[in-house]
Structures are given as structure tokens and as C-alpha cells.
Write a protein that holds these residues in place. Structure first.
Motif, PDB file in Angstrom:
ATOM      1  N   ILE A   1     -20.864  14.510  -8.143  1.00  0.00           N
ATOM      2  CA  ILE A   1     -19.502  13.986  -8.005  1.00  0.00           C
ATOM      3  C   ILE A   1     -19.465  12.675  -7.218  1.00  0.00           C
ATOM      4  CG2 ILE A   1     -18.583  16.331  -8.074  1.00  0.00           C
ATOM      5  CD1 ILE A   1     -18.019  16.052  -5.065  1.00  0.00           C
ATOM      6  N   ILE A   2     -20.609  12.194  -6.731  1.00  0.00           N
ATOM      7  CA  ILE A   2     -20.611  10.953  -5.946  1.00  0.00           C
ATOM      8  C   ILE A   2     -20.047   9.769  -6.732  1.00  0.00           C
ATOM      9  CG2 ILE A   2     -22.157   9.213  -4.954  1.00  0.00           C
ATOM     10  CD1 ILE A   2     -23.789  11.436  -3.752  1.00  0.00           C
ATOM     11  N   PRO A   3     -20.423   9.560  -8.003  1.00  0.00           N
ATOM     12  CA  PRO A   3     -19.901   8.374  -8.715  1.00  0.00           C
ATOM     13  C   PRO A   3     -18.401   8.367  -8.937  1.00  0.00           C
ATOM     14  CG  PRO A   3     -21.879   9.217  -9.790  1.00  0.00           C
ATOM     15  CD  PRO A   3     -21.453  10.247  -8.798  1.00  0.00           C
ATOM     16  N   ILE A   4     -17.733   9.524  -8.862  1.00  0.00           N
ATOM     17  CA  ILE A   4     -16.290   9.545  -9.124  1.00  0.00           C
ATOM     18  C   ILE A   4     -15.482   9.515  -7.824  1.00  0.00           C
ATOM     19  CG2 ILE A   4     -16.610  10.812 -11.276  1.00  0.00           C
ATOM     20  CD1 ILE A   4     -15.721  13.341  -9.838  1.00  0.00           C
ATOM     21  N   ARG A   5     -16.138   9.362  -6.704  1.00  0.00           N
ATOM     22  CA  ARG A   5     -15.420   9.285  -5.431  1.00  0.00           C
ATOM     23  C   ARG A   5     -14.715   7.936  -5.309  1.00  0.00           C
ATOM     24  NH1 ARG A   5     -19.235   9.396  -0.997  1.00  0.00           N
ATOM     25  NH2 ARG A   5     -17.392   9.625   0.351  1.00  0.00           N
ATOM     26  N   TYR A   6     -13.585   7.949  -4.624  1.00  0.00           N
ATOM     27  CA  TYR A   6     -12.815   6.706  -4.428  1.00  0.00           C
ATOM     28  C   TYR A   6     -13.617   5.705  -3.601  1.00  0.00           C
ATOM     29  CZ  TYR A   6      -9.407   3.532  -2.396  1.00  0.00           C
ATOM     30  OH  TYR A   6      -8.757   2.401  -1.969  1.00  0.00           O
ATOM     31  N   ALA A   7     -14.263   6.165  -2.544  1.00  0.00           N
ATOM     32  CA  ALA A   7     -15.013   5.257  -1.678  1.00  0.00           C
ATOM     33  C   ALA A   7     -16.162   4.584  -2.428  1.00  0.00           C
ATOM     34  CB  ALA A   7     -15.558   6.023  -0.466  1.00  0.00           C
ATOM     35  N   PHE A   8     -16.831   5.350  -3.283  1.00  0.00           N
ATOM     36  CA  PHE A   8     -17.944   4.781  -4.052  1.00  0.00           C
ATOM     37  C   PHE A   8     -17.453   3.733  -5.033  1.00  0.00           C
ATOM     38  CE2 PHE A   8     -20.769   4.714  -7.718  1.00  0.00           C
ATOM     39  CZ  PHE A   8     -22.018   4.565  -7.126  1.00  0.00           C
ATOM     40  N   ARG A   9     -16.374   4.052  -5.777  1.00  0.00           N
ATOM     41  CA  ARG A   9     -15.832   3.096  -6.754  1.00  0.00           C
ATOM     42  C   ARG A   9     -15.268   1.853  -6.069  1.00  0.00           C
ATOM     43  NH1 ARG A   9     -11.555   5.081  -8.918  1.00  0.00           N
ATOM     44  NH2 ARG A   9     -11.435   7.106  -7.876  1.00  0.00           N
ATOM     45  N   HIS A  10     -14.646   2.050  -4.919  1.00  0.00           N
ATOM     46  CA  HIS A  10     -14.086   0.919  -4.187  1.00  0.00           C
ATOM     47  C   HIS A  10     -15.199  -0.024  -3.714  1.00  0.00           C
ATOM     48  CE1 HIS A  10     -12.515  -1.189  -0.604  1.00  0.00           C
ATOM     49  NE2 HIS A  10     -11.354  -1.186  -1.265  1.00  0.00           N
ATOM     50  N   LYS A  11     -16.280   0.532  -3.212  1.00  0.00           N
ATOM     51  CA  LYS A  11     -17.394  -0.296  -2.750  1.00  0.00           C
ATOM     52  C   LYS A  11     -18.035  -1.051  -3.913  1.00  0.00           C
ATOM     53  CE  LYS A  11     -21.810  -0.035  -0.290  1.00  0.00           C
ATOM     54  NZ  LYS A  11     -22.794   0.881   0.372  1.00  0.00           N
ATOM     55  N   PHE A  12     -18.201  -0.371  -5.047  1.00  0.00           N
ATOM     56  CA  PHE A  12     -18.824  -1.004  -6.210  1.00  0.00           C
ATOM     57  C   PHE A  12     -17.964  -2.143  -6.745  1.00  0.00           C
ATOM     58  CE2 PHE A  12     -19.391  -1.213 -10.853  1.00  0.00           C
ATOM     59  CZ  PHE A  12     -20.743  -1.541 -10.904  1.00  0.00           C
ATOM     60  N   ILE A  13     -16.650  -1.893  -6.878  1.00  0.00           N
ATOM     61  CA  ILE A  13     -15.750  -2.923  -7.402  1.00  0.00           C
ATOM     62  C   ILE A  13     -15.663  -4.097  -6.429  1.00  0.00           C
ATOM     63  CG2 ILE A  13     -13.360  -3.411  -8.049  1.00  0.00           C
ATOM     64  CD1 ILE A  13     -13.169  -0.522  -9.058  1.00  0.00           C
ATOM     65  N   SER A  14     -15.676  -3.820  -5.133  1.00  0.00           N
ATOM     66  CA  SER A  14     -15.606  -4.896  -4.135  1.00  0.00           C
ATOM     67  C   SER A  14     -16.820  -5.799  -4.221  1.00  0.00           C
ATOM     68  CB  SER A  14     -15.489  -4.298  -2.730  1.00  0.00           C
ATOM     69  OG  SER A  14     -14.309  -3.537  -2.602  1.00  0.00           O
ATOM     70  N   GLU A  15     -17.985  -5.233  -4.433  1.00  0.00           N
ATOM     71  CA  GLU A  15     -19.190  -6.051  -4.562  1.00  0.00           C
ATOM     72  C   GLU A  15     -19.123  -6.943  -5.803  1.00  0.00           C
ATOM     73  OE1 GLU A  15     -22.422  -3.345  -4.548  1.00  0.00           O
ATOM     74  OE2 GLU A  15     -22.357  -2.987  -2.369  1.00  0.00           O
TER      75      GLU A  15
END
Length: 304
Positions: free
Chosen positions: A142-156
Motif C-alpha cells: 500500500i506504500i505507492p497509494i499513500r498520500y505522502a508518497f504521491r505528494h513527494k513524487f509529484i513534488s520532485e
């Protein structure tokens, strides 16, 4: 008197054992108490240990509030640590028992009570460890669907677009090898973990011969422990060389969890040495080393 009445006599010991026999049906999971107590203790210890290192340290030293990591990130660190330690605790008493036999030179003397109780609950320890491994696998998915993970990826990605960086990132073959090895060992170790859990079920274990069951639980069990330990070592990779990982001069959690399985594997390697294995095989086949008369008298008195 019971024989004359036509009753079948079954000797269960002295009359003092009658109370234990009467209370046995009323006991609640007596064989699971020690494994669950160890699992709860390890979970609590590593949870608070990692909570202080990750959350409290970030808040005090870096002025960053990351308490949201408690639910997934912190839990996903605790579960594999407890699973690996519990798995190693399943095979540690067997190694200790073998060294007792080598020291005494016989297999006909009883083990200490604490070791005997430890060996009797190995199956329950393994099943508890399998449960923690399942939780680790589910939390990892479930790590890839976490909000924090997606937010960090999109920010980069957004930062790269703003900086007009169109040059592709440098590809590190060493990191690629490490990441792929880490994932493949984790998948293989989890598969063998499930296989061990299935063979411990009465319906499955009853259909196997003693040699087959012993091979799976011993040989494949140590192989599973080796693969899972290698999974942890590759996760650490070269992180132990970075001073930033020793927050408040404390080692990371993965380093602490590798101590017990590493000790078990080293003891197993010592037992595989030809000089040790030859003597151990003879002892398990019934051979006894000659002992002094005083010790023989003590053993006879104990047996009586």
C-alpha cells in the motif's frame, strides 16, 4: 481395584497431577502465552525505539512534524523486525540444545526446564512470525497509494520541470543491483516462510513422513532464515557507514534485528563443521562419551 472392576488403568503420575489434569481443559492457549508475550514485548520496544529515533528526533532536531508516519511507515519497520527475530528464536533453542548434547556427550540427559519450554513453543513462535511477515507484505503493497508518497513524487517532478532539467537522471548500476536483490530476496523469503507455515498445519504435516517434515522444518527453515537475514543486510547496504543514520548515537532498528539471526546462522555454521558434525551424528545415534564415576553416580541419582 480398578483392574478388578474391569476398568482400563492409565497412569498419569501421582495424585498431585490430578489438579493439573482437571484444569487443563479450562486453560486458555497455554502454548501461545510465551510466543505472544515475546511478540508483544518486541513490538512495544521497537515501536517506541523507532518512534523516538524518527518522529521525536525530527521534531526536536529538525523542527519537522512527521507524526503521520506512525500509521504506516513506522509500523512497516516494526513488523519485519519482529518477524525476523521471532523466526530466529525458533531455531536458536535447537542450536543451544545441540551444544548441550556435545558438552554432555550424550543425548539421554534432559535439557533444562527453560530450554524444554522454549523448544515446545517453537511452532507457535513461527506462526506468530508468519503473521508479522504477512502484515509487512501488506503494508509494503500500500506504500505507492499513500498520500505522502504521491505528494513527494509529484513534488520532485514539478521541481524538475520548474528547473528545466531535461537531462535524465544518472543510472547507478550498483543501486539497481541492490534494489533488485533486496526485492527478490524478500519475495523468495516470504514464499519459503509461507511454505513453513503450511507444513506446520496438522492436516499438511500429518501427510508427510518424518524425514520430509524434518527436512522442510530444518533445512528449508534455516534457508528461509538465511534469505530473510540477507534481505535485511541488503536493505542496510552501506547505510551503516553514514553518521546521519545514528540519530542521538543510537543504531538503526534494522541493525538491532540482525543480531539474533546472525548469531543463529553462525552457530549453525559451527555445527556443520566436519569435526563437530561427525561427533554430533554419533551422539544422536546413541553413542555416549565416557564420563567420570562421580558424574555417572550423579546422573543415576537424577534418573532415579
Amino acid at each position: 481395584m480398578a483392574t478388578k472392576l474391569g476398568l482400563t488403568v492409565l497412569d498419569k503420575g501421582s495424585l498431585s497431577a490430578a489438579r493439573e489434569l482437571e484444569d487443563f481443559p479450562l486453560k486458555l492457549f497455554p502454548e501461545w502465552r510465551l510466543p505472544l508475550s515475546i511478540a508483544v514485548g518486541l513490538t512495544a520496544f521497537f515501536f517506541f525505539y523507532l518512534f523516538i529515533r524518527d518522529v521525536i528526533y525530527a521534531y526536536v532536531e529538525e523542527k519537522t512534524e512527521i507524526s503521520y508516519r506512525i500509521m504506516v511507515s513506522l509500523a512497516n519497520k516494526v513488523f519485519p523486525i519482529v518477524a525476523l527475530i521471532m523466526l530466529s528464536l525458533c531455531y536458536l533453542p535447537g542450536a543451544i540444545a545441540v551444544f548441550f548434547q556435545l558438552y554432555r556427550g550424550t543425548k539421554y540427559r534432559r535439557f533444562p526446564n527453560w530450554l524444554d519450554c522454549w523448544m515446545l513453543c517453537r511452532k507457535q513462535m513461527g506462526l506468530v512470525a508468519l503473521g508479522y511477515a504477512f502484515l509487512h507484505a501488506i503494508y509494503t503493497f500500500i506504500i505507492p497509494i499513500r498520500y505522502a508518497f504521491r505528494h513527494k513524487f509529484i513534488s520532485e517532478v514539478v521541481d524538475e520541470i520548474k528547473n528545466n532539467n531535461i537531462t535524465p537522471f544518472y543510472f547507478d548500476n550498483t543501486k539497481a543491483w541492490g534494489a533488485d536483490s533486496f526485492l527478490s530476496l524478500g519475495i523468495l523469503g516470504f514464499f519459503l516462510f509461507i511454505l513453513l507455515g503450511l507444513t506446520s498445519l496438522p492436516s499438511v504435516g500429518g501427510s508427510l513422513s518424518w524425514r520430509e517434515f524434518s527436512f522442510i522444518q530444518s533445512k528449508l527453515g534455516h534457508l528461509t532464515l538465511f534469505i530473510c537475514t540477507a534481505h535485511g543486510y541488503i536493505y542496510g547496504w552501506n547505510k551503516f557507514l553514514l553518521p546521519s543514520n545514528y540519530k542521538w548515537y543510537t543504531p538503526p532498528g534494522y541493525m538491532l534485528c540482525l543480531i539474533v539471526p546472525s548469531v543463529v546462522l553462525v552457530l549453525k555454521l559451527l555445527l556443520l563443521l566436519p569435526c563437530v558434525d561427525r561427533t554430533l551424528t554419533r551422539i544422536q545415534q546413541g553413542w555416549e562419551r565416557s564420563q567420570p564415576k562421580e558424574e555417572m553416580v550423579e546422573i543415576k541419582a537424577t534418573n532415579l
